[in-house]
Design an enzyme around this catalytic site. Structure first.
Site, PDB file in Angstrom:
ATOM      1  N   ASP A 249       0.858  -1.177   0.000  1.00  0.00           N
ATOM      2  CA  ASP A 249       0.000   0.000   0.000  1.00  0.00           C
ATOM      3  C   ASP A 249       0.901   1.237   0.000  1.00  0.00           C
ATOM      4  O   ASP A 249       2.043   1.174   0.444  1.00  0.00           O
ATOM      5  CB  ASP A 249      -0.921   0.028   1.232  1.00  0.00           C
ATOM      6  CG  ASP A 249      -2.165   0.881   1.003  1.00  0.00           C
ATOM      7  OD1 ASP A 249      -3.222   0.313   0.655  1.00  0.00           O
ATOM      8  OD2 ASP A 249      -2.085   2.118   1.132  1.00  0.00           O
ATOM      9  N   SER A 250       0.356   2.342  -0.493  1.00  0.00           N
ATOM     10  CA  SER A 250       1.152   3.581  -0.506  1.00  0.00           C
ATOM     11  C   SER A 250       1.016   4.347   0.811  1.00  0.00           C
ATOM     12  O   SER A 250       1.710   5.333   1.016  1.00  0.00           O
ATOM     13  CB  SER A 250       0.709   4.467  -1.678  1.00  0.00           C
ATOM     14  OG  SER A 250      -0.672   4.689  -1.599  1.00  0.00           O
ATOM     15  N   ASP A 298      -7.146  -4.598  -5.309  1.00  0.00           N
ATOM     16  CA  ASP A 298      -8.292  -3.778  -4.856  1.00  0.00           C
ATOM     17  C   ASP A 298      -7.869  -2.308  -4.823  1.00  0.00           C
ATOM     18  O   ASP A 298      -7.785  -1.696  -3.764  1.00  0.00           O
ATOM     19  CB  ASP A 298      -8.748  -4.258  -3.466  1.00  0.00           C
ATOM     20  CG  ASP A 298     -10.043  -3.590  -3.034  1.00  0.00           C
ATOM     21  OD1 ASP A 298     -10.772  -3.062  -3.899  1.00  0.00           O
ATOM     22  OD2 ASP A 298     -10.337  -3.590  -1.826  1.00  0.00           O
ATOM     23  N   CYS A 338     -13.893  -0.190  -7.676  1.00  0.00           N
ATOM     24  CA  CYS A 338     -14.958   0.491  -6.918  1.00  0.00           C
ATOM     25  C   CYS A 338     -15.343   1.797  -7.613  1.00  0.00           C
ATOM     26  O   CYS A 338     -15.912   2.686  -6.994  1.00  0.00           O
ATOM     27  CB  CYS A 338     -14.534   0.718  -5.477  1.00  0.00           C
ATOM     28  SG  CYS A 338     -13.024   1.660  -5.305  1.00  0.00           S
TER      29      CYS A 338
HETATM   30  N1  SAH Z   1      -8.747  -4.121   0.214  1.00  0.00           N
HETATM   31  C1  SAH Z   1      -8.740  -3.149   1.275  1.00  0.00           C
HETATM   32  C2  SAH Z   1      -9.226  -1.783   0.799  1.00  0.00           C
HETATM   33  C3  SAH Z   1      -8.354  -1.146  -0.273  1.00  0.00           C
HETATM   34  S1  SAH Z   1      -8.698   0.549  -0.517  1.00  0.00           S
HETATM   35  C4  SAH Z   1      -9.552  -3.694   2.447  1.00  0.00           C
HETATM   36  O1  SAH Z   1     -10.160  -4.770   2.330  1.00  0.00           O
HETATM   37  O2  SAH Z   1      -9.563  -3.064   3.508  1.00  0.00           O
HETATM   38  C5  SAH Z   1      -7.466   1.047  -1.623  1.00  0.00           C
HETATM   39  C6  SAH Z   1      -6.090   1.262  -1.016  1.00  0.00           C
HETATM   40  O3  SAH Z   1      -5.230   1.633  -2.090  1.00  0.00           O
HETATM   41  C7  SAH Z   1      -5.951   2.361   0.020  1.00  0.00           C
HETATM   42  O4  SAH Z   1      -5.445   1.833   1.215  1.00  0.00           O
HETATM   43  C8  SAH Z   1      -4.907   3.340  -0.573  1.00  0.00           C
HETATM   44  O5  SAH Z   1      -3.973   3.821   0.395  1.00  0.00           O
HETATM   45  C9  SAH Z   1      -4.210   2.459  -1.569  1.00  0.00           C
HETATM   46  N2  SAH Z   1      -3.564   3.144  -2.693  1.00  0.00           N
HETATM   47  C10 SAH Z   1      -4.004   4.216  -3.391  1.00  0.00           C
HETATM   48  N3  SAH Z   1      -3.161   4.514  -4.405  1.00  0.00           N
HETATM   49  C11 SAH Z   1      -2.151   3.611  -4.339  1.00  0.00           C
HETATM   50  C12 SAH Z   1      -0.975   3.400  -5.101  1.00  0.00           C
HETATM   51  N4  SAH Z   1      -0.693   4.168  -6.159  1.00  0.00           N
HETATM   52  N5  SAH Z   1      -0.162   2.392  -4.748  1.00  0.00           N
HETATM   53  C13 SAH Z   1      -0.435   1.612  -3.683  1.00  0.00           C
HETATM   54  N6  SAH Z   1      -1.550   1.745  -2.933  1.00  0.00           N
HETATM   55  C14 SAH Z   1      -2.398   2.739  -3.257  1.00  0.00           C
END
Ligand code: SAH
Length: 394
Positions: A249-250, A298, A338
């Site tokens: 995650d970022s 996701d 989403c």
């Molecule tokens: N699957 C998770 C929800 C994911 S929400 C669950 O079940 O709880 C999407 C996530 O993507 C967020 O945490 C956000 O911080 C991350 N995100 C957004 N842009 C990103 C990127 N460029 N690289 C990595 N992560 C990213």
């Protein structure tokens, strides 16, 4: 307020069809005139061009969605009693709630309460107010929830990007009790939910059923969870017996919470947490010729609205292309979007393009969606925003 005292919003000719079909929105371009005075959030009587009453709606002069229908029954009174009935019905339809459960109790238009989200995390209730109509009734809504649910904590997370479109300011507030991370139990995994600073109201409740699916697929697998947030799918995989889980995650803050949750559940040794941009990380794994047996993609909303669709389609195509390359033969991919602007069919086509370019034969085992506490009505397809595919590499 008696119907005769309400301002009247009259629609242009031929613009009554969607309301008559059960869709709750009136767009600003459909309005012919407004007779009487109405402020943001006030209830107005909607009539078509021949004067037929179509229902009572909340007026939102700053928004393209200029009115949202409370009811098609124009004889009702929109007041605290009306809201109490609607809130009680939405909560009752969720069935019995266990003490440690996390669940969406009100899913806005899809629960006939336009612009209102209510989530429950054990003893903590969190509201999110998205529209001028729900904003007007904010105090009543909070009083009713306190009375009906008797939570220890009531928090409002009205800090969403759609509020400025309604002319509303961002707000995070504690209305009752002292906000602390709420502890919930989802399918045997214990999560801390940061209701004050976490994404949405603190947790992605919508993925609950899909996390259970992953748990059931995970035994003995090398798992990759891309865009993991606080590690929802990662912890589910650990409980399901995965051999190892790599999560990306970022957000460093989300990953700190993820580590804490893994420790709390006693499986910290199963995880590698990586703070990185997902595209860079996946390309690196491809260059290192890494392989996984089970991958979750996701990502965040690449297309918040229809006008971002082209750019979003490329991003979905790329992320899935990389995911398919990293998947071992016989491995499973759970891939999600989403973005409300990306339809089920478009998502399916985009992934077909990814598979072609990855030279991967992929079988569709299931189409996935949000858990049933996030319903969409048949007349309000916008309520169905989360789509996913469960694919298996041949
Ligand atoms: N699957 C998770 C929800 C994911 S929400 C669950 O079940 O709880 C999407 C996530 O993507 C967020 O945490 C956000 O911080 C991350 N995100 C957004 N842009 C990103 C990127 N460029 N690289 C990595 N992560 C990213």
């Amino acid at each position: 307020m008696a119907v005769a005292e309400l301002a009247v919003l009259r629609l242009k000719a031929e613009r009554d069809k969607s309301l008559k079909a059960g869709h709750p929105w009136v767009f600003s371009g459909a309005i012919d005139s407004i007779k009487g005075t109405a402020q943001a959030g006030d209830t107005v009587l909607v009539r078509n061009d021949s004067g037929q009453a179509l229902g009572l709606a909340a007026y939102s002069p700053h928004s393209q969605i200029a009115a949202r229908l409370w009811t098609s029954d124009s004889t009702q009174d929109i007041n605290a009693d009306f809201l109490r009935q609607r809130l009680k019905a939405a909560i009752a339809r969720r069935g019995p709630l266990s003490p440690e459960q996390g669940m969406r109790l009100v899913h806005a238009e899809s629960d006939y309460l336009p612009g209102l989200i209510v989530d429950r995390y054990a003893d903590t209730v969190v509201t999110q107010i998205l529209s001028a109509g729900a904003e007007k009734w904010r105090d009543s809504i909070h009083d009713i929830l306190l009375g009906e649910l008797q939570p220890k904590v009531l928090v409002e997370r009205s800090d969403v990007d759609v509020r400025p479109l309604e002319g509303l300011e961002s707000r995070i507030a504690t209305h009752h009790g002292k906000a602390e991370p709420a502890e919930i139990n989802e399918h045997g995994v214990r999560y801390f939910v940061d209701v004050m600073q976490g994404h949405k109201t603190g947790f992605y409740l919508d993925q609950s059923a899909n996390r259970l699916l992953l748990q059931q697929l995970a035994r003995g697998k090398r798992v990759l969870n891309a865009c993991c947030y606080t590690g929802g799918f990662s912890h589910a995989a650990a409980l399901g017996g995965a051999s190892h889980i790599t999560s990306v995650d970022s957000s460093g803050q989300a990953l700190d919470n993820a580590r804490r949750i893994a420790e709390h559940n006693g499986h910290a040794d199963k995880h590698t947490w990586v703070e990185a941009d997902v595209f860079e990380f996946l390309r690196g794994e491809r260059d290192r010729a890494k392989q996984y047996d089970l991958i979750v993609l996701d990502p965040p909303k690449f297309a918040p609205t229809a006008k971002h669709v082209d750019k979003a389609a490329r991003a979905y195509k790329d992320i899935n292309l990389l995911g398919m390359k990293l998947l071992a033969a016989g491995g499973d991919l759970l891939s999600f979007s989403c973005s409300a602007g990306v339809s089920d069919d478009l998502f399916y086509k985009i992934l077909a393009g990814s598979a072609r370019d990855a030279r991967a034969d992929m079988q569709v085992l299931a189409r996935l969606t949000a858990h049933h506490d996030h319903p969409a009505t048949l007349h309000f397809p916008e309520g169905h925003y989360l789509k996913g595919l469960h694919l298996r590499k041949w």
